[in-house]
Design an enzyme around this catalytic site. Structure first.
Site, mmCIF file in Angstrom:
data_model
loop_
_atom_site.group_PDB
_atom_site.id
_atom_site.type_symbol
_atom_site.label_atom_id
_atom_site.label_comp_id
_atom_site.label_asym_id
_atom_site.label_seq_id
_atom_site.Cartn_x
_atom_site.Cartn_y
_atom_site.Cartn_z
ATOM 1 N N GLY A 116 -9.718 -8.016 -14.406
ATOM 2 C CA GLY A 116 -9.765 -6.746 -13.679
ATOM 3 C C GLY A 116 -8.555 -6.558 -12.778
ATOM 4 C CG ASN A 157 -15.869 -5.928 -21.888
ATOM 5 O OD1 ASN A 157 -16.313 -6.187 -20.759
ATOM 6 N ND2 ASN A 157 -16.506 -5.156 -22.732
ATOM 7 C CG ASN A 176 -10.576 -8.929 -9.097
ATOM 8 O OD1 ASN A 176 -10.794 -8.780 -7.895
ATOM 9 N ND2 ASN A 176 -10.191 -7.907 -9.880
ATOM 10 C CE1 TYR A 203 -19.632 -4.725 -6.560
ATOM 11 C CE2 TYR A 203 -20.606 -4.893 -4.364
ATOM 12 C CZ TYR A 203 -19.523 -5.020 -5.216
ATOM 13 O OH TYR A 203 -18.325 -5.471 -4.710
ATOM 14 C CB ALA A 250 -28.860 -8.332 -7.379
ATOM 15 C CE LYS A 271 -19.041 -8.308 -7.026
ATOM 16 N NZ LYS A 271 -17.840 -8.931 -7.577
HETATM 17 N N1 LIG Z 1 -12.658 -3.147 -2.652
HETATM 18 C C1 LIG Z 1 -13.523 -3.729 -1.811
HETATM 19 O O1 LIG Z 1 -13.677 -3.313 -0.668
HETATM 20 C C2 LIG Z 1 -14.312 -4.922 -2.257
HETATM 21 C C3 LIG Z 1 -15.228 -5.478 -1.354
HETATM 22 C C4 LIG Z 1 -15.972 -6.573 -1.740
HETATM 23 C C5 LIG Z 1 -15.791 -7.124 -2.991
HETATM 24 N N2 LIG Z 1 -14.900 -6.557 -3.845
HETATM 25 C C6 LIG Z 1 -14.763 -7.175 -5.164
HETATM 26 O O2 LIG Z 1 -13.402 -7.325 -5.487
HETATM 27 C C7 LIG Z 1 -13.227 -7.164 -6.893
HETATM 28 C C8 LIG Z 1 -12.204 -6.072 -7.154
HETATM 29 O O3 LIG Z 1 -12.667 -4.883 -6.553
HETATM 30 P P1 LIG Z 1 -11.806 -3.554 -6.570
HETATM 31 O O4 LIG Z 1 -12.173 -2.804 -5.364
HETATM 32 O O5 LIG Z 1 -10.390 -3.834 -6.813
HETATM 33 O O6 LIG Z 1 -12.455 -2.809 -7.849
HETATM 34 P P2 LIG Z 1 -11.832 -1.679 -8.775
HETATM 35 O O7 LIG Z 1 -12.999 -0.922 -9.312
HETATM 36 O O8 LIG Z 1 -10.762 -0.916 -8.076
HETATM 37 O O9 LIG Z 1 -11.135 -2.503 -9.951
HETATM 38 C C9 LIG Z 1 -11.893 -3.194 -10.878
HETATM 39 C C10 LIG Z 1 -11.035 -3.481 -12.093
HETATM 40 O O10 LIG Z 1 -11.882 -4.165 -13.023
HETATM 41 C C11 LIG Z 1 -11.756 -3.543 -14.294
HETATM 42 N N3 LIG Z 1 -13.017 -3.697 -15.025
HETATM 43 C C12 LIG Z 1 -14.164 -3.003 -14.886
HETATM 44 N N4 LIG Z 1 -15.078 -3.435 -15.771
HETATM 45 C C13 LIG Z 1 -14.494 -4.449 -16.471
HETATM 46 C C14 LIG Z 1 -14.923 -5.294 -17.526
HETATM 47 N N5 LIG Z 1 -16.139 -5.199 -18.061
HETATM 48 N N6 LIG Z 1 -14.042 -6.238 -17.989
HETATM 49 C C15 LIG Z 1 -12.808 -6.333 -17.472
HETATM 50 N N7 LIG Z 1 -12.335 -5.542 -16.502
HETATM 51 C C16 LIG Z 1 -13.178 -4.606 -16.002
HETATM 52 C C17 LIG Z 1 -11.417 -2.095 -14.019
HETATM 53 O O11 LIG Z 1 -10.753 -1.502 -15.146
HETATM 54 C C18 LIG Z 1 -10.505 -2.232 -12.794
HETATM 55 O O12 LIG Z 1 -9.155 -2.413 -13.154
HETATM 56 C C19 LIG Z 1 -14.615 -6.862 -7.456
HETATM 57 O O13 LIG Z 1 -15.213 -8.061 -7.888
HETATM 58 C C20 LIG Z 1 -15.351 -6.333 -6.257
HETATM 59 O O14 LIG Z 1 -16.743 -6.509 -6.375
HETATM 60 C C21 LIG Z 1 -14.153 -5.479 -3.517
#
Ligand SMILES: NC(=O)c1ccc[n+]([C@@H]2O[C@H](COP(=O)([O-])OP(=O)(O)OC[C@H]3O[C@@H](n4cnc5c(N)ncnc54)[C@H](O)[C@@H]3O)[C@@H](O)[C@H]2O)c1
Length: 252
Positions: free
Chosen positions: A15, A65, A92, A158, A160, A162
């Site tokens: 991701g 994926n 990620n 989401y 659950a 995490k």
């Molecule tokens: N942004 C925040 O504030 C925040 C807070 C806590 C945790 N997180 C965690 O950090 C990580 C990244 O978050 P983000 O904000 O950058 O999310 P985002 O939605 O901006 O990016 C997620 C990326 O994952 C890709 N993706 C989605 N489904 C996929 C799949 N099945 N296989 C492969 N790739 C896939 C998407 O194309 C995208 O590029 C996540 O695990 C999220 O739960 C983020």
């Protein structure tokens, strides 16, 4: 870090086409890693990899994926074919949904848990087995504050998923500890990122910030630096942990 590209360690980030994942990939790249930018959106992954190194020498894109365990195996094979080995996996990728709890269908619940938790599980199995054979590896799983406190802006599925990631981090850490492989999680609160912008409308942002003791959103590059730190060979004594980065929203 070494000067020869062929001896630079290799990190695979899922991701990583955008958001926090791209910041993690960038910080690993700046720290001297060859980086495999993977995403379900392969075109976006290629654009992101080009941003890191348009020559392709130290950054490559692979479609992956996370819901498909065989995708992990194919990605691993492709990287070994091209660069010989992988030392670091960052699980990620995730889907973020914010449906109110009483409106989540069982199908939607299972879908989100299956992608986020199942994807992380598959990645830990495939890459963990490979790393254990190599006698060295670093796996870093992106959890979330939502997995610790139940979530605020995000949905029950989401949260659950995490919480489950924090748990399987411990299970894989125990399983792989004797093989030189560490498995840790990072649990961010709201980070300055496109996902938070999409989830929290402009008018609700001041209310969100007012509830964060630090009074501001977190920095995605700092998350990347945490990953770099956990990936160091010297981090061998840290495993099964969850590193909090949440502006004081959750203390323990
Ligand atoms: N942004 C925040 O504030 C925040 C807070 C806590 C945790 N997180 C965690 O950090 C990580 C990244 O978050 P983000 O904000 O950058 O999310 P985002 O939605 O901006 O990016 C997620 C990326 O994952 C890709 N993706 C989605 N489904 C996929 C799949 N099945 N296989 C492969 N790739 C896939 C998407 O194309 C995208 O590029 C996540 O695990 C999220 O739960 C983020």
């Amino acid at each position: 870090m070494t000067t020869s590209i062929a001896t630079q360690p290799v990190a695979l980030v899922t991701g990583a086409a955008q958001g926090v994942g791209f910041h993690i990939a960038s910080r690993l790249h700046q720290a001297g890693y060859r980086v495999v930018v993977t995403d379900i959106n392969v075109d976006a992954a290629q654009t992101a990899a080009n941003q890191l190194d348009s020559s392709g020498a130290t950054a490559m894109a692979v479609g992956l994926n996370i819901a498909s365990k065989s995708d992990y195996q194919q990605a691993l094979d492709a990287v070994i074919d091209r660069w010989g080995s992988v030392q670091v996996l960052v699980n990620n990728a995730a889907v973020t949904r914010a449906t109110p709890v009483m409106e989540i269908s069982l199908e939607e619940f299972n879908e989100v848990v299956s992608i986020n938790l199942g994807g992380c599980f598959g990645g830990c199995q495939v890459m963990g087995a490979y790393m254990a054979e190599q006698g060295f590896g670093r796996i870093i799983n992106m959890a979330s504050l939502a997995g610790q406190n139940g979530g605020t802006s995000t949905g029950a599925h989401y949260a659950a998923s995490k919480g489950g990631i924090i748990t399987i981090t411990k299970v894989f850490a125990k399983e792989l500890a004797a093989s030189g492989v560490t498995v840790n999680a990072i649990a961010p609160g709201p980070i300055e990122s496109p996902m938070v912008k999409a989830l929290v409308p402009e008018e609700r942002l001041p209310g969100l910030l007012a509830n964060i003791p630090a009074g501001r959103l977190g920095d995605a590059d700092f998350i990347g630096d945490m990953v770099v730190q956990l990936a160091r060979p010297e981090a061998y004594f840290t495993t099964g942990t969850t590193w909090d980065v949440n502006g004081g929203l959750f203390m323990r």
